[in-house]
Design an enzyme around this catalytic site. Structure first.
Site, PDB file in Angstrom:
ATOM      1  N   ASP A   1       2.025  -2.124  -3.371  1.00 20.33           N
ATOM      2  CA  ASP A   1       2.123  -2.460  -4.974  1.00 20.33           C
ATOM      3  C   ASP A   1       1.655  -4.431  -4.486  1.00 20.33           C
ATOM      4  O   ASP A   1       2.100  -4.980  -3.534  1.00 20.33           O
ATOM      5  CB  ASP A   1       3.641  -2.192  -5.503  1.00 20.33           C
ATOM      6  CG  ASP A   1       3.280  -0.829  -5.555  1.00 20.33           C
ATOM      7  OD1 ASP A   1       2.378  -0.325  -5.663  1.00 20.33           O
ATOM      8  OD2 ASP A   1       4.221  -0.439  -5.871  1.00 20.33           O
TER       9      ASP A   1
ATOM     10  N   HIS B   1       4.332  -3.405  -0.202  1.00 17.57           N
ATOM     11  CA  HIS B   1       4.074  -3.875  -1.125  1.00 17.57           C
ATOM     12  C   HIS B   1       2.762  -5.388  -0.441  1.00 17.57           C
ATOM     13  O   HIS B   1       2.889  -5.654   1.166  1.00 17.57           O
ATOM     14  CB  HIS B   1       5.039  -5.111  -0.973  1.00 17.57           C
ATOM     15  CG  HIS B   1       5.753  -3.936  -2.558  1.00 17.57           C
ATOM     16  ND1 HIS B   1       6.289  -3.770  -1.326  1.00 17.57           N
ATOM     17  CD2 HIS B   1       6.235  -4.055  -3.456  1.00 17.57           C
ATOM     18  CE1 HIS B   1       7.473  -2.378  -2.220  1.00 17.57           C
ATOM     19  NE2 HIS B   1       6.439  -2.835  -3.646  1.00 17.57           N
TER      20      HIS B   1
END
Length: 283
Positions: A100, A245
């Site tokens: 992400d 992430h």
């Protein structure tokens, strides 16, 4: 028969022969306009390149041959639904890495190199502002075969009215398409918040709201990379969706942990798939 009649017959015969020659000179399946209004398949392109027709016609046909832009759809049973994990047929040991908040300078590039070296495909959820700032990274992700999802424009957590939620999602979708040609039905709400208006709008568009069943916890500011590795390796199950992430801050610890996460999961017998592939495997 008159001379005029014979002349007319000769003209008609000549036109018919010329038409036959012209038709035979066209590549199979092309229209008299050379089919330039629609892309050609790879097989068709190869046929055209090896055909006796040369010069400008071949150049025009080559320009018209385009690779189809990827579209990440979801099976009907997941449209407008929230997904945390998948239960693959026969409990096959497959797992999906989801990453992400990018594309992000340096970190995304390093993670892409690691994934490529290990022949692993992941799913990236892009933030619109990050995409706007790093379009070349996004293009590389698509070119290398990673799946793409929508992670809103601003990455806001707060409550939004429908117009704001629509703007956050649609603006990002539009830029994803404009930048890479990708269309996606995968949406992930920032922070995993399901009740601030974003998920509701995404579901109204028949997107799948993709959550996760296993987190690396790589946003913990105090944890060391080995903790991220341990979190994933200890919690892995068939059909898990792993949260990681590449953007939104300093993700060097995630970069350090990624090779060990990949090697550890492979040692456990896991095969890596994208989220669209995983959804197709639901029992």
């Amino acid at each position: 028969m008159t001379d005029n009649y014979l002349k007319r017959q000769k003209i008609i015969s000549f036109v018919a022969i010329a038409s036959t020659i012209t038709a035979c000179s066209m590549a199979p399946g092309t229209s008299p306009q050379l089919g330039l209004n629609k892309p050609l398949s790879k097989i068709h392109t190869a046929q055209v390149q090896n055909h006796p027709v040369k010069g400008q016609i071949n150049a025009q046909l080559s320009l018209s041959a385009k690779v189809e832009n990827p579209t990440f759809t979801v099976p009907a049973k997941f449209q407008g639904k929230t997904v945390y994990q998948v239960h693959p047929r026969n409990k096959e040991k497959v797992i999906a890495l989801s990453i992400d908040d990018g594309p992000w300078p340096k970190t995304t590039l390093e993670m892409l190199d690691i994934l490529k070296q290990n022949d692993v495909k992941a799913t990236f959820f892009w933030v619109g502002q990050a995409l706007q700032a790093n379009p070349d990274l996004a293009k590389r992700e698509v070119a290398e075969g990673y799946a793409i999802g929508n992670h809103t424009w601003h990455h806001w957590y707060r409550r939004m009215d429908e117009a704001t939620a629509k703007s956050e999602i649609d603006r990002t979708s539009d830029l994803i398409y404009k930048t890479t040609g990708v269309k996606t039905a995968l949406f992930r709400p920032p922070g995993g918040f399901l009740n601030n208006g974003l998920a509701a709008y995404a579901k109204s568009q028949k997107d799948a709201v993709i959550m996760w069943s296993l987190t690396s916890a790589d946003t913990d500011p105090h944890a060391k990379p080995q903790a991220f590795v341990n979190n994933v390796l200890k919690g892995a199950k068939p059909g898990s969706i792993v949260l990681m992430h590449d953007g939104g801050g300093d993700r060097q610890r995630t970069v350090q942990a990624l090779p060990q996460i990949i090697s550890g999961l492979k040692q456990q017998g896991y095969r890596f798939v994208t989220i669209p592939e995983l959804l197709q495997m639901e029992q």
